[in-house]
Design a protein around this motif. Sequence first.
Motif, PDB file in Angstrom:
ATOM      1  N   MET A  20       0.746  -1.209  -0.037  1.00 28.80           N
ATOM      2  CA  MET A  20      -0.025   0.053  -0.109  1.00 28.80           C
ATOM      3  C   MET A  20       0.977   1.319   0.005  1.00 28.80           C
ATOM      4  N   ASP A  21       0.321   2.271  -0.411  1.00 30.42           N
ATOM      5  CA  ASP A  21       1.254   3.740  -0.117  1.00 30.42           C
ATOM      6  C   ASP A  21       1.671   4.012   1.105  1.00 30.42           C
ATOM      7  N   LYS A  22       2.636   4.477   1.210  1.00 29.80           N
ATOM      8  CA  LYS A  22       3.188   4.852   2.502  1.00 29.80           C
ATOM      9  C   LYS A  22       2.438   6.218   3.209  1.00 29.80           C
ATOM     10  N   LEU A  23       2.447   6.115   4.306  1.00 29.91           N
ATOM     11  CA  LEU A  23       1.727   6.955   5.183  1.00 29.91           C
ATOM     12  C   LEU A  23       2.457   8.055   5.520  1.00 29.91           C
ATOM     13  N   ALA A  24       3.743   7.767   5.680  1.00 31.65           N
ATOM     14  CA  ALA A  24       4.893   8.471   6.233  1.00 31.65           C
ATOM     15  C   ALA A  24       6.352   8.246   5.727  1.00 31.65           C
ATOM     16  N   ASP A  25       7.168   8.976   5.804  1.00 34.40           N
ATOM     17  CA  ASP A  25       8.617   8.737   5.266  1.00 34.40           C
ATOM     18  C   ASP A  25       9.740   8.214   6.482  1.00 34.40           C
ATOM     19  N   ASN A  26       9.016   8.782   7.800  1.00 35.92           N
ATOM     20  CA  ASN A  26       9.745   8.445   9.142  1.00 35.92           C
ATOM     21  C   ASN A  26       8.788   7.939  10.149  1.00 35.92           C
ATOM     22  N   LYS A  27       9.231   7.207  11.365  1.00 35.04           N
ATOM     23  CA  LYS A  27       8.609   7.164  12.555  1.00 35.04           C
ATOM     24  C   LYS A  27       9.247   7.032  13.558  1.00 35.04           C
ATOM     25  N   ILE A  28       8.688   7.284  14.789  1.00 38.80           N
ATOM     26  CA  ILE A  28       9.499   7.473  16.069  1.00 38.80           C
ATOM     27  C   ILE A  28       8.892   6.171  16.901  1.00 38.80           C
ATOM     28  N   TYR A  40       3.123   1.383  19.406  1.00 41.26           N
ATOM     29  CA  TYR A  40       4.300   0.647  19.022  1.00 41.26           C
ATOM     30  C   TYR A  40       5.315   1.880  18.308  1.00 41.26           C
ATOM     31  N   SER A  41       4.582   2.663  17.633  1.00 37.97           N
ATOM     32  CA  SER A  41       5.478   3.561  16.809  1.00 37.97           C
ATOM     33  C   SER A  41       4.487   4.779  16.447  1.00 37.97           C
ATOM     34  N   LYS A  42       4.935   5.836  16.290  1.00 37.07           N
ATOM     35  CA  LYS A  42       4.318   7.178  15.905  1.00 37.07           C
ATOM     36  C   LYS A  42       5.048   7.686  14.447  1.00 37.07           C
ATOM     37  N   LEU A  43       4.099   7.577  13.423  1.00 38.48           N
ATOM     38  CA  LEU A  43       4.641   8.244  12.190  1.00 38.48           C
ATOM     39  C   LEU A  43       4.850   9.542  12.277  1.00 38.48           C
ATOM     40  N   PHE A  85      -0.606   9.489  12.394  1.00 35.63           N
ATOM     41  CA  PHE A  85      -1.083   8.188  12.681  1.00 35.63           C
ATOM     42  C   PHE A  85       0.150   7.550  13.384  1.00 35.63           C
ATOM     43  N   TRP A  86      -0.507   6.649  14.286  1.00 37.38           N
ATOM     44  CA  TRP A  86       0.320   6.070  15.168  1.00 37.38           C
ATOM     45  C   TRP A  86       0.173   4.397  15.049  1.00 37.38           C
ATOM     46  N   ILE A 100      -3.091  -7.911  16.693  1.00 36.60           N
ATOM     47  CA  ILE A 100      -3.015  -7.289  15.338  1.00 36.60           C
ATOM     48  C   ILE A 100      -2.539  -5.991  15.488  1.00 36.60           C
ATOM     49  N   VAL A 101      -1.291  -5.725  14.761  1.00 38.93           N
ATOM     50  CA  VAL A 101      -0.720  -4.335  14.799  1.00 38.93           C
ATOM     51  C   VAL A 101      -1.142  -3.637  13.542  1.00 38.93           C
ATOM     52  N   GLY A 102      -1.537  -2.296  13.762  1.00 38.91           N
ATOM     53  CA  GLY A 102      -2.063  -1.574  12.396  1.00 38.91           C
ATOM     54  C   GLY A 102      -1.954   0.113  12.950  1.00 38.91           C
ATOM     55  N   TYR A 103      -2.403   0.764  12.082  1.00 38.39           N
ATOM     56  CA  TYR A 103      -2.344   2.274  12.129  1.00 38.39           C
ATOM     57  C   TYR A 103      -3.671   2.800  12.747  1.00 38.39           C
ATOM     58  N   PHE A 104      -3.827   3.973  13.282  1.00 35.73           N
ATOM     59  CA  PHE A 104      -4.979   4.512  13.621  1.00 35.73           C
ATOM     60  C   PHE A 104      -4.543   6.140  13.803  1.00 35.73           C
ATOM     61  N   PRO A 105      -5.425   6.904  13.765  1.00 38.05           N
ATOM     62  CA  PRO A 105      -5.381   8.241  14.028  1.00 38.05           C
ATOM     63  C   PRO A 105      -4.964   8.541  15.557  1.00 38.05           C
TER      64      PRO A 105
END
Length: 129
Positions: free
Chosen positions: A23-31, A69-72, A81-82, A97-102
Amino acid sequence: MSYPLVFLLCVGLLHQTSRAVVMDKLADNKICGDAECSHVLSMATAVGDFTAPDCRFINIKKGQMVYVYSKLVPEEGTGVFWSGSVYSERYVDQMGIVGYFPATVVKETLKFAEDTVKIPTTVMDFYCD
């Protein structure tokens, strides 16, 4: 059975079982809390419901506990998104299940990692099975 027929049968079976989508990237970096993003950054409580629009995201119900686990790192003009997983005895099928959410859907209640690292996202961060 001839070799070409066996080959075509194998290719057909492999084609049916491979459903992965990049899928498309939501961000280039994450914390993250560590270089592998395997440590939990924080615990949060959902302040509202969120329905996942595609396979990169997770469903969240108001009141659920969420392991973050991470913050975009947001790009200009994009949402924040995290990534994380839900924890709730009522929604056992979603646990793990790990996934993204606002980020606006949750409120951080406990921070585990004080030291964080900023790392680039990869194609695998947005891979759907």
